[in-house]
Design a protein around this motif. Structure first.
Motif, PDB file in Angstrom:
ATOM      1  N   ASP A 153      -6.504   7.985  12.504  1.00 52.44           N
ATOM      2  CA  ASP A 153      -7.541   7.063  12.021  1.00 52.44           C
ATOM      3  C   ASP A 153      -7.740   7.270  10.522  1.00 52.44           C
ATOM      4  O   ASP A 153      -7.301   8.271   9.952  1.00 52.44           O
ATOM      5  N   HIS A 154      -8.389   6.306   9.888  1.00 50.54           N
ATOM      6  CA  HIS A 154      -8.595   6.389   8.442  1.00 50.54           C
ATOM      7  C   HIS A 154      -9.602   7.471   8.057  1.00 50.54           C
ATOM      8  O   HIS A 154      -9.571   7.989   6.940  1.00 50.54           O
ATOM      9  N   LYS A 155     -10.491   7.806   8.984  1.00 46.94           N
ATOM     10  CA  LYS A 155     -11.486   8.834   8.678  1.00 46.94           C
ATOM     11  C   LYS A 155     -10.806  10.163   8.326  1.00 46.94           C
ATOM     12  O   LYS A 155     -11.217  10.860   7.396  1.00 46.94           O
ATOM     13  N   SER A 156      -9.743  10.488   9.071  1.00 47.39           N
ATOM     14  CA  SER A 156      -9.047  11.755   8.818  1.00 47.39           C
ATOM     15  C   SER A 156      -8.273  11.722   7.501  1.00 47.39           C
ATOM     16  O   SER A 156      -7.865  12.760   6.990  1.00 47.39           O
ATOM     17  N   VAL A 157      -8.037  10.519   6.962  1.00 44.57           N
ATOM     18  CA  VAL A 157      -7.368  10.388   5.657  1.00 44.57           C
ATOM     19  C   VAL A 157      -8.389  10.438   4.524  1.00 44.57           C
ATOM     20  O   VAL A 157      -8.206  11.140   3.521  1.00 44.57           O
ATOM     21  N   PHE A 158      -9.487   9.697   4.692  1.00 47.34           N
ATOM     22  CA  PHE A 158     -10.468   9.613   3.604  1.00 47.34           C
ATOM     23  C   PHE A 158     -11.232  10.924   3.421  1.00 47.34           C
ATOM     24  O   PHE A 158     -11.699  11.214   2.318  1.00 47.34           O
ATOM     25  N   ALA A 159     -11.359  11.735   4.491  1.00 44.49           N
ATOM     26  CA  ALA A 159     -12.075  13.012   4.343  1.00 44.49           C
ATOM     27  C   ALA A 159     -11.376  13.945   3.357  1.00 44.49           C
ATOM     28  O   ALA A 159     -12.001  14.414   2.392  1.00 44.49           O
ATOM     29  N   PRO A 160     -10.060  14.248   3.529  1.00 42.94           N
ATOM     30  CA  PRO A 160      -9.403  15.102   2.523  1.00 42.94           C
ATOM     31  C   PRO A 160      -9.342  14.465   1.136  1.00 42.94           C
ATOM     32  O   PRO A 160      -9.353  15.165   0.129  1.00 42.94           O
ATOM     33  N   MET A 161      -9.271  13.117   1.090  1.00 39.77           N
ATOM     34  CA  MET A 161      -9.333  12.454  -0.229  1.00 39.77           C
ATOM     35  C   MET A 161     -10.642  12.813  -0.925  1.00 39.77           C
ATOM     36  O   MET A 161     -10.679  13.070  -2.133  1.00 39.77           O
ATOM     37  N   LYS A 162     -11.710  12.813  -0.150  1.00 39.35           N
ATOM     38  CA  LYS A 162     -13.026  13.136  -0.706  1.00 39.35           C
ATOM     39  C   LYS A 162     -13.089  14.597  -1.134  1.00 39.35           C
ATOM     40  O   LYS A 162     -13.671  14.920  -2.175  1.00 39.35           O
ATOM     41  N   TYR A 163     -12.465  15.499  -0.321  1.00 42.51           N
ATOM     42  CA  TYR A 163     -12.448  16.911  -0.696  1.00 42.51           C
ATOM     43  C   TYR A 163     -11.752  17.088  -2.049  1.00 42.51           C
ATOM     44  O   TYR A 163     -12.202  17.876  -2.887  1.00 42.51           O
ATOM     45  N   ILE A 164     -10.649  16.368  -2.229  1.00 42.75           N
ATOM     46  CA  ILE A 164      -9.903  16.479  -3.490  1.00 42.75           C
ATOM     47  C   ILE A 164     -10.748  15.946  -4.648  1.00 42.75           C
ATOM     48  O   ILE A 164     -10.855  16.570  -5.707  1.00 42.75           O
TER      49      ILE A 164
END
Length: 418
Positions: free
Chosen positions: A184-195
């Motif tokens: 899902d996109h949530k699992s992609v956007f979360a690490p993007m936010k961490y970065i």
């Protein structure tokens, strides 16, 4: 290098070639006493394959085993392909040996997902950490973060990698679920936010303490597969536009769908990757990043897909004849730079040069303006050409498309902008 490592290299480099989000950008790492290598701030030199893909880095997967079964992926678990895995030690040694021999100028590391995102991410982080801390490796590192990985591991990766990327893969959540039900996109956007947060936090810390280490100095990137699902170019560019609002997002890559699993009836039947569409998306992306076009200007509800016959800038100009002609001797920079045939460098030279007198066609040509293209959209001293308002946009397009075909007489798409 022993035969076992060579066989693994052949298998895992083959599996990694479908990921295009690996070109480097300017970031500097100085050579240190007792260390190995350096990275120039002007960026890593690249070589490209025939279809424009970067091959200058050691582009490798840590493993092509994967617990997911994504319809578009060659490494999906249901595929009967040759599998292999590198140990941390093997991958570190391989990178160093290639680097010392000048085969590569950096490392692009990705991986299939084994056991869990954190398990896979932890092994990848160990590779780049050992390169940096044990072997004092100062070459370029781009690591693909695993969707769903924890904040702690993403933060660790950011301390050793020059660039991190997290691939969106499919532009919309609905279609991602259709082709990759376990993602899902949530699992992609979360690490993007961490970065993103890590970049901001370490930047603030650097203001207080000079010894604060760099955190992904080359920012982050992502990749979308184009043509595997039914998203329009409008859908795709709107996602890109939102991503570019993050200050750490440097590049969005568009990868034309390659039918590696033709037996899966969820995928479209294609003879070849949609490279023309991919090229037009890169041009549109360039307009957003450097010409300050918005996604809504490039495409709209009436024209949800890019014109494959002409580049997006010319397409926009043909749809907006009311914006032309532009008088290059009086117009503002933002108007001049939107004229087809005038690039950023030429627009700046026009602004600087006209202080010394009004410009004519000959002077514009010397500045670098492509007169054959720009003449329908500008006025200047002694201009006698026909503007787009005097003939229909459709006719201008016909003239320019015919000229392009006549002059090039090839199927190769020009990468030159404007």
């Amino acid at each position: 290098m022993n035969e076992q490592i060579i066989n693994k290299l052949a298998t895992l480099a083959e599996s990694a070639k479908y990921d295009v989000s690996c070109s480097s950008s300017g970031v500097g790492r100085k050579s240190k006493v007792g260390g190995i290598g350096s990275t120039s701030s002007s960026g890593i030199c690249h070589t490209f394959t025939e279809d424009g893909r970067c091959v200058s880095l050691l582009k490798i997967m840590m493993t092509n085993y994967c617990m997911y079964d994504c319809a578009y992926c060659i490494s999906r678990k249901s595929n009967d392909i040759k599998r292999a895995s590198f140990s941390v030690k093997e991958l570190v040694e391989l990178t160093l040996e290639f680097y010392k021999r000048n085969y590569i100028e950096g490392l692009f590391l990705s991986s299939g997902v084994v056991k869990s995102p954190d398990h896979t991410m932890e092994r990848m982080v160990r590779v780049i950490k050992e390169l940096r801390t044990v072997h004092k490796y100062n070459g370029y590192i781009h690591m693909k973060s695993i969707p769903g990985a924890s904040k702690e591991l993403v933060t660790q990766a950011g301390l050793y990698a020059d660039r991190l990327s997290v691939n969106i893969e499919i532009p919309t959540e609905k279609n991602l679920k259709f082709l990759a039900p376990e993602k899902d996109h949530k699992s992609v956007f979360a690490p993007m936010k961490y970065i993103q947060n890590g970049v901001l936090e370490y930047k603030e810390e650097k203001k207080k303490y000079k010894s604060t280490p760099k955190f992904t100095p080359a920012g982050q990137s992502t990749q979308m597969i184009i043509g595997a699902t039914n998203e329009t170019d409008q859908d795709i560019l709107k996602v890109s536009s939102l991503l570019y609002m993050q200050s750490s997002m440097r590049r969005v890559y568009y990868s034309g769908f390659i039918p590696v699993n033709p037996y899966d009836n969820r995928l479209p039947a294609l003879q070849q990757a949609p490279l023309v569409r991919e090229n037009r998306l890169y041009q549109a992306d360039w307009l957003m990043r450097f010409y300050h076009f918005t996604a809504d200007e490039i495409i709209d509800d009436t024209n949800p897909n890019l014109d494959l016959e002409v580049d997006p800038k010319l397409s926009w100009a043909l749809r907006h004849p009311e914006m032309f002609p532009v008088d290059v001797n009086t117009a503002e920079y933002r108007q001049i730079v939107r004229v087809p045939g005038i690039g950023i460098k030429s627009a700046k030279l026009i602004i600087a040069s006209r202080k010394f007198g009004k410009l004519d066609r000959y002077q514009l040509k010397k500045i670098g303006v492509i007169i054959k293209r720009a003449q329908y959209f500008i006025t200047c001293r002694n201009s006698s050409g026909t503007t787009i308002n005097e003939i229909k946009p459709e006719f201008v397009k016909k003239i320019l498309v015919n000229k392009k075909h006549t002059s090039q007489n090839t199927n190769q798409i020009s990468l030159i902008f404007p």
